[in-house]
Scaffold this motif. Structure first.
Motif, PDB file in Angstrom:
ATOM      1  N   ASN A  97      31.816  27.919  39.432  1.00  0.00           N
ATOM      2  CA  ASN A  97      31.576  26.949  38.363  1.00  0.00           C
ATOM      3  C   ASN A  97      30.376  27.343  37.503  1.00  0.00           C
ATOM      4  OD1 ASN A  97      33.720  25.317  39.151  1.00  0.00           O
ATOM      5  ND2 ASN A  97      32.451  24.134  40.573  1.00  0.00           N
ATOM      6  N   TRP A  98      29.383  27.975  38.125  1.00  0.00           N
ATOM      7  CA  TRP A  98      28.158  28.303  37.393  1.00  0.00           C
ATOM      8  C   TRP A  98      28.186  29.682  36.742  1.00  0.00           C
ATOM      9  CZ3 TRP A  98      26.003  32.736  39.211  1.00  0.00           C
ATOM     10  CH2 TRP A  98      26.247  33.079  40.544  1.00  0.00           C
ATOM     11  N   GLY A  99      29.151  30.531  37.123  1.00  0.00           N
ATOM     12  CA  GLY A  99      29.203  31.870  36.539  1.00  0.00           C
ATOM     13  C   GLY A  99      30.057  32.808  37.362  1.00  0.00           C
ATOM     14  N   LEU A 100      29.537  33.993  37.634  1.00  0.00           N
ATOM     15  CA  LEU A 100      30.256  34.953  38.460  1.00  0.00           C
ATOM     16  C   LEU A 100      29.280  35.969  39.029  1.00  0.00           C
ATOM     17  CD1 LEU A 100      32.098  37.690  36.381  1.00  0.00           C
ATOM     18  CD2 LEU A 100      30.524  36.087  35.329  1.00  0.00           C
ATOM     19  N   PHE A 101      29.705  36.626  40.132  1.00  0.00           N
ATOM     20  CA  PHE A 101      28.894  37.674  40.731  1.00  0.00           C
ATOM     21  C   PHE A 101      29.825  38.658  41.426  1.00  0.00           C
ATOM     22  CE2 PHE A 101      29.341  34.402  43.941  1.00  0.00           C
ATOM     23  CZ  PHE A 101      29.604  35.101  45.104  1.00  0.00           C
ATOM     24  N   GLY A 102      29.319  39.882  41.668  1.00  0.00           N
ATOM     25  CA  GLY A 102      30.168  40.858  42.326  1.00  0.00           C
ATOM     26  C   GLY A 102      29.506  42.211  42.462  1.00  0.00           C
ATOM     27  N   ILE A 103      30.293  43.157  42.989  1.00  0.00           N
ATOM     28  CA  ILE A 103      29.833  44.531  43.191  1.00  0.00           C
ATOM     29  C   ILE A 103      30.904  45.491  42.690  1.00  0.00           C
ATOM     30  CG2 ILE A 103      28.306  44.029  45.141  1.00  0.00           C
ATOM     31  CD1 ILE A 103      30.570  45.021  47.007  1.00  0.00           C
ATOM     32  N   PHE A 104      30.462  46.700  42.303  1.00  0.00           N
ATOM     33  CA  PHE A 104      31.386  47.728  41.820  1.00  0.00           C
ATOM     34  C   PHE A 104      30.857  49.099  42.254  1.00  0.00           C
ATOM     35  CE2 PHE A 104      33.903  49.148  37.769  1.00  0.00           C
ATOM     36  CZ  PHE A 104      34.738  49.893  38.575  1.00  0.00           C
ATOM     37  N   TRP A 136      38.446  35.108  44.041  1.00  0.00           N
ATOM     38  CA  TRP A 136      37.997  36.494  44.061  1.00  0.00           C
ATOM     39  C   TRP A 136      38.938  37.394  43.273  1.00  0.00           C
ATOM     40  CZ3 TRP A 136      33.542  38.499  46.073  1.00  0.00           C
ATOM     41  CH2 TRP A 136      32.777  37.666  46.905  1.00  0.00           C
ATOM     42  N   THR A 137      38.370  38.329  42.536  1.00  0.00           N
ATOM     43  CA  THR A 137      39.107  39.448  41.954  1.00  0.00           C
ATOM     44  C   THR A 137      38.744  40.684  42.754  1.00  0.00           C
ATOM     45  OG1 THR A 137      38.992  38.485  39.730  1.00  0.00           O
ATOM     46  CG2 THR A 137      39.536  40.821  39.904  1.00  0.00           C
ATOM     47  N   LEU A 138      39.756  41.340  43.333  1.00  0.00           N
ATOM     48  CA  LEU A 138      39.551  42.530  44.139  1.00  0.00           C
ATOM     49  C   LEU A 138      40.274  43.707  43.511  1.00  0.00           C
ATOM     50  CD1 LEU A 138      40.139  40.939  47.669  1.00  0.00           C
ATOM     51  CD2 LEU A 138      37.947  41.300  46.514  1.00  0.00           C
ATOM     52  N   GLY A 139      39.745  44.895  43.726  1.00  0.00           N
ATOM     53  CA  GLY A 139      40.401  46.059  43.151  1.00  0.00           C
ATOM     54  C   GLY A 139      39.971  47.353  43.811  1.00  0.00           C
ATOM     55  N   VAL A 140      40.843  48.339  43.792  1.00  0.00           N
ATOM     56  CA  VAL A 140      40.544  49.694  44.251  1.00  0.00           C
ATOM     57  C   VAL A 140      41.037  50.653  43.180  1.00  0.00           C
ATOM     58  CG1 VAL A 140      40.635  49.164  46.720  1.00  0.00           C
ATOM     59  CG2 VAL A 140      42.726  49.816  45.515  1.00  0.00           C
ATOM     60  N   ASP A 150      39.394  28.567  26.182  1.00  0.00           N
ATOM     61  CA  ASP A 150      38.074  28.019  26.449  1.00  0.00           C
ATOM     62  C   ASP A 150      37.024  29.118  26.460  1.00  0.00           C
ATOM     63  OD1 ASP A 150      36.113  27.350  29.053  1.00  0.00           O
ATOM     64  OD2 ASP A 150      36.317  25.752  27.576  1.00  0.00           O
ATOM     65  N   ALA A 151      35.932  28.911  25.691  1.00  0.00           N
ATOM     66  CA  ALA A 151      34.919  29.955  25.511  1.00  0.00           C
ATOM     67  C   ALA A 151      34.245  30.310  26.823  1.00  0.00           C
ATOM     68  CB  ALA A 151      33.886  29.509  24.479  1.00  0.00           C
ATOM     69  N   GLU A 152      33.950  29.310  27.657  1.00  0.00           N
ATOM     70  CA  GLU A 152      33.250  29.595  28.903  1.00  0.00           C
ATOM     71  C   GLU A 152      34.117  30.394  29.865  1.00  0.00           C
ATOM     72  OE1 GLU A 152      31.024  27.193  32.547  1.00  0.00           O
ATOM     73  OE2 GLU A 152      31.324  26.226  30.603  1.00  0.00           O
ATOM     74  N   ALA A 153      35.384  30.010  30.004  1.00  0.00           N
ATOM     75  CA  ALA A 153      36.292  30.741  30.889  1.00  0.00           C
ATOM     76  C   ALA A 153      36.515  32.162  30.384  1.00  0.00           C
ATOM     77  CB  ALA A 153      37.622  30.004  30.999  1.00  0.00           C
ATOM     78  N   LEU A 154      36.664  32.295  29.068  1.00  0.00           N
ATOM     79  CA  LEU A 154      36.863  33.617  28.499  1.00  0.00           C
ATOM     80  C   LEU A 154      35.623  34.483  28.684  1.00  0.00           C
ATOM     81  CD1 LEU A 154      38.596  35.610  26.928  1.00  0.00           C
ATOM     82  CD2 LEU A 154      37.780  34.549  24.801  1.00  0.00           C
ATOM     83  N   ASN A 212      33.303  39.401  31.437  1.00  0.00           N
ATOM     84  CA  ASN A 212      32.251  40.046  32.215  1.00  0.00           C
ATOM     85  C   ASN A 212      32.729  40.464  33.600  1.00  0.00           C
ATOM     86  OD1 ASN A 212      29.320  39.875  30.858  1.00  0.00           O
ATOM     87  ND2 ASN A 212      30.512  38.092  30.213  1.00  0.00           N
ATOM     88  N   ASN A 213      34.021  40.317  33.840  1.00  0.00           N
ATOM     89  CA  ASN A 213      34.626  40.680  35.120  1.00  0.00           C
ATOM     90  C   ASN A 213      35.344  42.010  34.967  1.00  0.00           C
ATOM     91  OD1 ASN A 213      36.180  40.950  37.430  1.00  0.00           O
ATOM     92  ND2 ASN A 213      36.909  38.837  37.428  1.00  0.00           N
ATOM     93  N   PRO A 214      34.862  43.097  35.606  1.00  0.00           N
ATOM     94  CA  PRO A 214      35.490  44.405  35.430  1.00  0.00           C
ATOM     95  C   PRO A 214      36.906  44.492  35.986  1.00  0.00           C
ATOM     96  CG  PRO A 214      33.828  44.495  37.156  1.00  0.00           C
ATOM     97  CD  PRO A 214      33.685  43.164  36.494  1.00  0.00           C
TER      98      PRO A 214
END
Length: 306
Positions: free
Chosen positions: A171-178, A137-141, A35-39, A44-46
């Motif tokens: 559902n509308w997108g994604l957000f986060g910090i790095f 959530w995607t979490l990472g160190v 699916d294009a939207e999920a991909l 855009n998710n690091p």
């Protein structure tokens, strides 16, 4: 002797790199059926586990108090592969180096009192991230760093420091910090202590399109107060699509620094990216998850109603 013009040189190099690398590593059309939207959200998710080959063509303008600063420009061609390794426990170990070649990179000649443009490779930044899923959530160190290339454009420093990522997909997108930090751990260059904070938010507008912002705020602990902060605003518009049956991410980024070092700094950045989705050539047989996502959702569905 005739020379190739800057745009022709860069376009030719980008085309050759893209064709050669895609011919070796690009995935089959089966992956393009995702699916294009999920991909698009995943790309855009690091902290996500998609291998990509990211080619960037970037034009920068500069400003500052040094003589001729406002008239400086440069163009860079960057290759940044993303190699995720699927671990036995389902988590991911992600490695991202970057190779950057600069054309007319501005260097200030103190003796002559003016800038000169130089061509060459820049230092090699990289990051290594251990990432896992916790619900949405995607979490990472991990760690970030830089390797000196030893030419006149190099900082002559080895850098290393910690990093952290937190990304939520909605559902509308994604957000986060790095956030991350680089500290000098070796080399003959000046003392370096640089903290970076990237925040990002992308909204899906359908059919694989995302629009959002992903600026990187930096603070230089070795600089005076007027030279320490860099605060940009960024617009990022990208599209995930198929080209010849293969999944690609295409992106255009525009950036303007609202706050930057007074002496000399980037003023604007305009960047075009093309990122084919690939298989990791260094992990041919990744471990299979013990339970696939569809099965897990089916098992949990009756419980989630209570």
């Amino acid at each position: 002797m005739n020379s190739v013009s800057k745009p022709d040189w860069l376009q030719y190099t980008l085309a050759v790199l893209g064709f050669a690398t895609c011919s070796a590593f690009c995935v089959t059309s089966q992956a393009a059926a995702q699916d294009a939207e999920a991909l698009a959200k995943e790309l855009n998710n690091p902290g996500a586990a998609k291998a990509t080959l990211n080619f960037s063509l970037t034009h920068r303008t500069y400003d500052g108090d040094l003589p001729g600063a406002s008239g400086q420009e440069s163009t860079t061609l960057r290759f940044r592969p993303v190699f995720p390794f699927k671990l036995q426990n389902g988590d991911n170990l992600i490695f991202r180096p970057a190779l950057t070649y600069a054309k007319d990179f501005p260097v200030f000649d103190s003796a002559a009192g003016r800038f000169r443009g130089e061509d060459g490779w820049l230092d090699i930044p990289y990051d290594v991230l251990y990432a896992w899923q916790n619900g949405d959530w995607t979490l990472g160190v991990g760690a970030v760093g830089s390797i000196p290339v030893g030419n006149s454009l190099s900082s002559d420093n080895w850098l290393l420091g910690p990093s952290f990522v937190a990304v939520k997909t909605t559902n509308w997108g994604l957000f986060g910090i790095f956030p991350s930090h680089n500290e000098k751990v070796g080399g003959s260059g000046p003392s370096t202590s640089l903290t970076s904070f990237q925040y990002f938010a992308f909204a899906s507008i359908g059919n694989g399109w995302l629009i959002g912002t992903d600026p990187i705020i930096t603070y230089n602990w070795e600089a005076t107060s007027s030279e320490a902060w860099t605060f940009p605003v960024t617009l990022n518009v990208n599209k995930t699509t198929e080209i010849g049956g293969l999944p690609f991410k295409l992106a255009f980024i525009a950036e303007k620094n609202l706050q930057a070092p007074d002496r000399f700094a980037q003023d604007t950045r305009f960047e075009f990216q093309i990122s084919p989705v690939v298989t990791n050539p260094f992990q041919r047989n990744p471990p299979l998850p013990s339970v696939d996502a569809a099965t897990r959702a089916a098992v949990l569905a009756p419980i989630s109603r209570y």
